[in-house]
Structure formats: C-alpha cells, structure tokens
Design an enzyme around this catalytic site. Structure first.
Site, PDB file in Angstrom:
ATOM      1  N   CYS A  50     -52.075 -45.967 -23.827  1.00 39.27           N
ATOM      2  CA  CYS A  50     -52.886 -45.126 -24.715  1.00 39.27           C
ATOM      3  C   CYS A  50     -52.293 -43.717 -24.866  1.00 39.27           C
ATOM      4  CB  CYS A  50     -54.321 -45.020 -24.186  1.00 39.27           C
ATOM      5  SG  CYS A  50     -55.219 -46.593 -24.213  1.00 39.27           S
ATOM      6  N   VAL A  88     -42.587 -65.131 -17.435  1.00 37.35           N
ATOM      7  CA  VAL A  88     -43.029 -66.484 -17.115  1.00 37.35           C
ATOM      8  C   VAL A  88     -42.973 -67.290 -18.411  1.00 37.35           C
ATOM      9  CG1 VAL A  88     -44.939 -67.923 -16.328  1.00 37.35           C
ATOM     10  CG2 VAL A  88     -44.459 -65.751 -15.188  1.00 37.35           C
ATOM     11  N   ASP A 293     -56.388 -58.081 -23.202  1.00 36.67           N
ATOM     12  CA  ASP A 293     -56.326 -58.175 -24.661  1.00 36.67           C
ATOM     13  C   ASP A 293     -56.146 -59.592 -25.187  1.00 36.67           C
ATOM     14  OD1 ASP A 293     -56.431 -55.464 -24.413  1.00 36.67           O
ATOM     15  OD2 ASP A 293     -54.442 -55.053 -25.249  1.00 36.67           O
TER      16      ASP A 293
END
Length: 566
Positions: A50, A88, A293
């Site tokens: 942010c 991953v 998110d």
C-alpha cells in the site's frame, strides 16, 4: 484439538505479504512444535504494497521502509523457514506434497505437508491491448514495479503521464506523479472516479483533481498504445477514439485473484473467480486453507460472495487459518470493505454497502446526509465533513456510510465500521459517547448528528426525502399539491436555488406561517439540512404536511441536480 496435537505436523504456506505472513507468524505463536515453511515467489516475503505509490512520489524515500519483515527475521523471531524467489508450481492433494521451483536456478523439488495455506494474492490486470509491451507502460503491485517507475521517470525526464483507472491505486498514483511535477491525464472507463463511492460522494474527488490541474476523462477506457513520433513517448488511444500524448502510462485498472494453482489442484472456485472458502478459511479440501486477495468471502452486510482485496481482511484471514490449523474454532465474520484513501489533502472513506449495491439487490434502505464540522466551529481550523449514512428502514440497522473531508473522516468511518460489526443501529450512533474537546470534535459529533437525523426519521418526527426525488417533487408542485420552500436567508438564495421555490427564511418563518399555501405538502430545504429540520418541525407542529430534503443545498450541488450561480 490442543496445539500440542501439531507435534508432528508440517505446515506449508504459499505466499507471504499480508495473509500468508500473518498466518505463519500467528501459527508459531500458537505452537512451537509445528514445522512451518513459507514459499514466496517474489524477493520480499512481507512488504507494504500500500506504500508503493508514495515511494514512487518520493514521500517515502527509503525502500527499506517498505519491508515489514525479511526471511532472516522470520527465522530468528518465529523459526519459520522462508524460501524467497521460490514458486510453488503444483499441488498433489493425494500425496500431500507441493512442487517448488527456485526461480534463479530453475531447480525443482517437492515438499510434504499436513496442512497447506494458499496466499497467492491477486495479479494486476494487464489486458492484451495493442502496444501493451511498449516501454513506459507500468503496473503497481510490487517493490520492483515501483523501482521501475522511479527509474523510468528519472532516466527519461517524464513530464506527461496517463493513469488508467480511477480507483484507490489510480488516485494515489495521480497524486504522487503530480507531486513529482508530472502533468497527469486520468482515464476511467466508468462514469465516475472512485467507483466504490456513490456518484454524489465522488464529486469531492473530482473537484480536488480539477483543482490540481489533473485532466479527468470519464466514460472512455484505454484501447491501446502507440510509439510516439521519433520513438519518443507514446500515444494512448481510447475506446472513444481519443488520443492522449504521454511519456509514460500507469495501468491500474484493478486486480484479479491468482487462482491458477488452486484451479489446477481441483479446488472449488466461486462465481467471482476466487477460491471458495468456508468461515474457517478452509477450501473444498479440508487440509488446505486459503486467505487474502485470492479468496471469495461473504459480505458482512449483503451476505453475497465477493472479492475484497484489502490488507486488513487478509491479515485477519491469515490469523483465523492459523487458529484452525492449531485446533481452535476461529471464524471469519466476513468483509465490509472498510477503506480510506487520501488525495491532495482530501480524505475519502467508506464502509459497508453503497447505495448502488443496495439498489441492485433490491434491499430496502433509507439515506441521510449531514454536513458538519470536524471539530467545534469556534476553534480555529474547523472544516466540513460530508457524511452519507445508509440504514434499514425497519430497525435502523446501519448498512454503510461514506464520508469526505480534510480532517477526521477516517475516525468517523472507523467508528461506524466497528458498530456495524456489532450489528449497531442509527440509535447507537445517536447515543454514541465520543471524544470531545474543541480541537477534536463537537459535543454533538458528526456521527451523533447523523444518528439523530436517522433516528428522528424512524420515529416519525422527521419526514425526509433526498434530491433524487426532485423530479417527482416538481411534478407535485406542477400539479398544485405541493410547494418547495427554501428556508435560507435571501443572501444565500441569491447564490442559487431551485426554480419556483418559495423563500421563507427560518428566522421569519414562524411570523409568516400564515402566508404559506395551506393544504399543500411543503418540501423544505436549507443549506445543509439543520434549518430545514427546524422548519419541518415548526410546520408539522402547526398542523402542516412537511418534509425535509436531506442534506440541503450542499447535497443538491453534490448530486448535480442543481447548480450555483457563483
């Protein structure tokens, strides 16, 4: 299950930043025996994304200030094995292993898990537009993104920029580019800036952008990019056929959940494209959790499944996943989208549902507007907070609020957000005992006033309509069943009023009451609503039919239904 049950368990967390990093740290605080490994494909396991626009603008000057925690700190503080620059690439749900790839070397290896946490975040949307790969087109998601923008500005002497997208990050980028002396054009495909706000509340945002020389283009999205003449700069083309010259462009049109890994692993996705989780943050596989998110969660107000890419919910979700992995029964309440943004000294904040959402869902609501000082008017420096409150007409349950102003806006919205978590009502706002000293607030705070207006309406003491109803009101006036009554002073009326409105200043209304036409409904308005309320009470107590137009002339100007003569 007691945390000791984790003695032989291996926990793998995929993704750091807010959700994943919080989960790993919280889990270690609950158990010393779990083996915790965190894989992060980026170079920084936990950073303040942010803050990136402010690093570009030079408000934050030191990149290290953006780093919340590094791998060494996670090891020394929490005994968490952090593997940065490692992606991953596969999950074997049957074997309970993941396949990881070291990005610098390409080496792949597998690692076992007993519990897995997905925190892959979201990816900045970068549509395949013509010219999208030209130099000078940036997004803003990571520290390398911000460094690339800073370097480009300095190396190319950027003077003109186009920012595509007028949401949170878009507005912050506009401010910080202007701070660096860059001339900015802001493109927004929608009909208003700051789409989460209702249109009338977004007017303050448009006004401050105009005051800073920002060219705002609404209702026209980006269609492509072309190299500028002589290979210098670029031309940004829009869907409407316009062209804007620029030295660089910021593409900040939103994010989409990064669900590729979850989808390949066969985990359930929701209708909005995010990973579907329950209130414990478990996915469709009971040993795999997801946070941040990338997940869909339920809206606290509407109950709808949705995406809420905010740091606060991601942190809470990470902690809740850790609790449940440790055997605690911890539940996520849902999201209400509490958010704030600063823009050239203006603060814009909101929580809960907006009016657009309530209309779409067909949910009954009432709205009121108040315009009051952030602190006592007699103390120097008082400024106005424009406040919109949405509530249920049946019981006064608070559904949401929006506010703009230069000081004290975040404080008020935070109070409402907390009350909403307790299923608070406008009657709670009316009675809220808030801090008061002349430099901080008023004996009747902005929130108290909003609560009083709403509560008086629900009690039947204060009939109200909004400026949305003006066309219908004018029809009633034309039919001879109603009159519009402006109770401001003549000097205020001279600056603008509604055509056909009768002027009966509150200061003389009582003495002139006999002059008002009888048998007609009086739609009353003043400057901000207070005098209109007092006039409405006078009229009602005199046996007249009276209704106050909420928010007065100031709200009318914000709603764009009238215009001032000045």
């Amino acid at each position: 299950m007691h945390p000791a049950a984790l003695a032989a368990r291996r926990v793998v967390v995929i993704g750091g930043v807010a959700g994943g990093a919080s989960c790993a740290a919280r889990l270690r605080r609950l158990t010393e025996t779990a083996e915790i490994t965190l894989f992060e494909r980026g170079a920084n396991v936990s950073f303040a994304n942010c803050g990136l626009p402010y690093y570009v603008g030079g408000v934050i000057t030191d990149e290290s200030k953006l780093l919340v925690a590094n791998a060494a700190k996670f090891k020394s503080w929490f005994n968490v094995d952090v593997r940065e620059r490692t992606e991953v690439v596969a999950i074997d749900r049957q074997a309970r292993t993941i396949t990881a790839r070291e990005l610098p070397t390409g080496r792949e290896y597998s690692a076992p898990f007993d519990a897995l946490v997905l925190a892959p975040g979201a990816q900045a949307i970068r549509p395949p537009l013509p010219g999208i790969d030209l130099p000078g087109i940036f997004q803003m998601k990571t520290i390398p993104d911000s460094n690339a923008v800073r370097s480009f500005i300095e190396a190319n002497g950027v003077r003109r920029a186009v920012v595509v997208g007028a949401g949170f990050i878009g507005l912050e980028m506009v401010e910080n580019l202007v701070h660096r002396g860059v001339e900015v054009t802001l493109l927004e495909a929608g009909s208003q800036v700051m789409p989460p706000l209702d249109p009338e509340m977004a007017q303050a945002v448009s006004a401050v952008l105009a005051s800073k020389g920002v060219k705002v283009v609404l209702g026209d999205g980006v269609a492509g990019f072309e190299q500028g003449p002589g290979g210098k700069g670029m031309m940004v083309r829009t869907s409407g056929g316009k062209t804007y010259d620029a030295d660089m462009a910021m593409l900040v049109i939103g994010v989409r959940p990064d669900t590729a890994l979850a989808k390949t692993a066969g985990l359930e996705l929701g209708a909005r494209g995010g990973i579907r989780v329950d209130e414990h943050m478990r996915t469709s596989d009971p040993v795999i959790y997801a946070v941040g998110d990338a997940v869909e969660s339920k809206d606290w107000v509407t109950g709808e499944w949705g995406l809420c890419p905010l740091a606060g919910p991601a942190n809470r979700q990470g902690r809740i996943a850790a609790d449940n992995i440790a055997g605690r029964d911890s539940k996520f309440r849902g999201t209400q989208g509490t958010a704030v943004v600063g823009l050239f000294g203006l603060t814009i904040a909101s929580t809960g549902a907006n009016e657009k959402t309530l209309k779409r869902l067909g949910r009954p609501y009432v709205k009121v507007y108040t315009h009051a000082n952030n602190h006592a008017g007699y103390y120097p420096g008082a400024s106005t907070i424009d406040f919109k409150l949405l509530f249920d007409p049946k019981d006064g349950l608070i559904l949401g609020c929006q506010a703009t102003g230069t000081e004290g806006v975040d404080k008020r919205v935070d109070v409402v957000a907390a009350l909403m978590q307790l299923r608070g009502s406008v009657f709670d706002l009316e009675e809220a005992e808030l801090c008061y000293a002349p430099q901080y607030g008023s004996a009747k705070d902005v929130l108290n006033l909003a609560g009083m207006v709403a509560a008086n309406h629900l009690r039947g003491d204060h009939p109200i309509v909004s400026w949305d109803d003006l066309p219908r009101v004018k029809e009633e006036v034309a039919a001879g069943t109603a009159v519009l009554v402006d109770v401001r002073e003549p000097s205020e009326v001279a600056r603008g009023t509604v055509e056909g409105a009768l002027n009966y200043p509150l200061s003389s209304l009582r003495a002139r009451l006999h002059e008002l036409p009888k048998g007609k409904r009086c739609y009353v308005f003043c400057q901000v609503g207070l005098r209109g309320y007092n006039a409405t009470r006078q009229l009602l107590l005199a046996g007249r039919d009276a209704v106050n137009i909420s928010g007065g002339w100031r709200s009318a100007l914000q709603a764009g239904v009238v215009s001032s003569t000045l």
